[in-house]
Write a protein that holds these residues in place. Structure first.
Motif, mmCIF file in Angstrom:
data_model
loop_
_atom_site.group_PDB
_atom_site.id
_atom_site.type_symbol
_atom_site.label_atom_id
_atom_site.label_comp_id
_atom_site.label_asym_id
_atom_site.label_seq_id
_atom_site.Cartn_x
_atom_site.Cartn_y
_atom_site.Cartn_z
ATOM 1 N N ALA A 1 1.849 13.804 1.094
ATOM 2 C CA ALA A 1 2.302 13.155 2.322
ATOM 3 C C ALA A 1 2.213 14.209 3.411
ATOM 4 N N THR B 1 7.946 11.317 -1.193
ATOM 5 C CA THR B 1 6.863 11.664 -2.119
ATOM 6 C C THR B 1 7.335 12.639 -3.182
ATOM 7 N N ASP C 1 0.822 -1.218 0.000
ATOM 8 C CA ASP C 1 0.000 0.000 0.000
ATOM 9 C C ASP C 1 0.851 1.261 0.000
ATOM 10 N N THR C 2 1.688 1.444 1.008
ATOM 11 C CA THR C 2 2.510 2.658 1.102
ATOM 12 C C THR C 2 3.929 2.302 1.560
ATOM 13 N N ASP D 1 8.709 11.065 4.751
ATOM 14 C CA ASP D 1 7.541 10.839 3.896
ATOM 15 C C ASP D 1 7.422 11.912 2.821
ATOM 16 N N ARG E 1 -0.749 9.055 -2.756
ATOM 17 C CA ARG E 1 -0.807 9.248 -1.301
ATOM 18 C C ARG E 1 0.224 8.378 -0.604
ATOM 19 N N LEU E 2 1.069 8.978 0.178
ATOM 20 C CA LEU E 2 1.903 8.199 1.092
ATOM 21 C C LEU E 2 1.199 8.264 2.450
ATOM 22 N N HIS E 3 0.029 7.676 2.448
ATOM 23 C CA HIS E 3 -0.870 7.722 3.611
ATOM 24 C C HIS E 3 -1.660 6.420 3.610
#
Length: 409
Positions: free
Chosen positions: A171, A182, A117-118, A178, A224-226
């Motif tokens: 991010a 990103t 996912d991330t 992060d 998204r880095l979330h």
């Protein structure tokens, strides 16, 4: 020690000045090492082979799970608010950017988990490792693989037919690693995009909007880095469920999410238990796929089948950076446990303990012998850059980044 300090300064200061890899010193301690670990070309090739083969197995299983009942998604631990979004079709691969974590054990290479996912460690693998190899005068096992990022992003975005005029990478703006990761991905993607911190995004009735210097910008494509499991919990200061609403917009096709939400199915470690269960029963997979699973995966279950039989690991299904991981002896006694507070409230999986290779390296604190964990990136289904980290028995958030080079043949 003076020579190590000088070598470290010469290696990482240019990277900091370029503004690309600035967190070699992180959380008040050394993160990037000024040492090098060399590997054989055959080991490098096996990491790539295992990553692509396992990536195809995960893709195959995720595609079936997406068609399954809600009860299956519930059993895998996915929050209910994600169920519709994760069913969206995924172009080509299970994820755009994923990272398998492997251990080189006495029984061979074994995959511990899949960060689909991330994943992080991207700048270290695709950029900093090459700088270190140049510095030490050895061949970089990740040579030329930044191109995989560009090709992956362009292929994925081109695969969507929806409007994609406004592309935003996000991010947490205050989080150096992060935000830096990103921005690096945005640059290497070569997409016409801009970075907007998560805190400058807002959900409106018609879609996702970014607050920029030029005013409000509608977001068509959102990197998204979330993590999705955190997104579903996001709320405005007045309690409005912005994360859930954003997932609804993604499901409706008003926002394209990268990584695709379907990648979240592969993120849960409960899927590893499902794969292993199918493998043990001789079901679903081809003989070649059963061989891959038997060779590179570890027995993983949703209940403890190891106590009294063999050492095992208990880990949360959505944990990261070694959070809430506990290592047990066969009799159940604790060998090592994570000391942080996060992830302890999650459902757990039980996995056969893998013996990580131990290596000795130089650090600012002196000589250190640690356990070596291999990260192997999967970019749109293609094996790509690798990453080495060393730590104690549990690879945590404060592990060391150890540059890797190829041995001369």
């Amino acid at each position: 020690m003076d020579s190590y300090i000088q070598r470290r300064r010469q290696l990482y200061e240019p990277m900091r000045q370029e503004g690309i890899f600035t967190w070699d010193w992180c959380y008040g301690q050394e993160y990037g090492l000024a040492s090098l670990h060399e590997i054989s070309l055959s080991f490098r090739r096996e990491l790539a082979f295992a990553s692509e083969a396992l990536g195809e197995i995960f893709r195959k299983v995720v595609a079936v799970v997406q068609q399954g009942e809600d009860s299956l998604l519930q059993e895998l631990g996915l929050p209910e608010a994600t169920w519709e979004a994760v069913r969206l079709a995924i172009p080509e691969s299970v994820t755009l950017i994923g990272r398998f974590d492997f251990a080189q054990t006495p029984e061979g290479l074994k995959m511990l988990e899949f960060n689909s996912d991330t994943p992080t460690g991207i700048v270290e693998a695709f950029y900093a490792n090459g700088q270190a190899c140049d510095f030490f005068g050895v061949e970089d096992p990740n040579q030329g693989m930044e191109q995989d990022l560009q090709e992956g992003f362009r292929s994925l975005v081109a695969g969507y037919r929806q409007k994609r005029d406004h592309i935003v990478f996000s991010a947490l703006g205050w989080h150096e690693e992060d935000a830096g990761t990103t921005r690096y991905l945005m640059d290497r993607s070569r997409l016409p995009a801009q970075f907007v911190p998560l805190e400058d995004l807002q959900v409106e009735e018609g879609g996702l909007v970014a607050k920029t210097d030029d005013g409000l910008l509608p977001v068509d494509v959102w990197f998204r880095l979330h993590p999705l499991e955190m997104l579903v919990q996001d709320r405005d200061s007045d309690g409005y469920p912005t994360g859930v609403r954003l997932l609804e917009l993604i499901t409706a096709g008003k926002v394209i999410s990268i990584n695709p939400p379907g990648a979240f199915i592969a993120q849960t470690k409960a899927l590893q238990a499902l794969i292993w269960n199918l493998h043990e029963k001789g079901q679903f997979f081809s003989p070649a796929e059963h061989h891959i699973i038997d060779t590179y995966m570890l027995p993983t279950y949703m209940e403890n089948r190891f106590q009294g039989e063999s050492p095992y690991v208990v880990k949360p299904i959505f944990g990261r950076e070694g959070g809430a991981v506990v290592l047990h002896e066969a009799d159940g006694s604790v060998m090592a446990t994570d000391g942080e507070d996060a992830y302890w409230d999650q459902p757990m999986v039980y996995q056969k303990k893998a013996e990580l290779e131990q290596v000795k390296t130089e650090t600012l604190k002196g000589s250190f012998t640690g356990h070596l964990l291999w990260g192997s990136f999967l970019i749109n289904g293609k094996a790509s850059a690798i990453l080495a980290r060393i730590d104690g028995p549990i690879t945590g958030n404060l592990s060391y980044f150890l540059p890797v080079g190829l041995k001369k043949t």
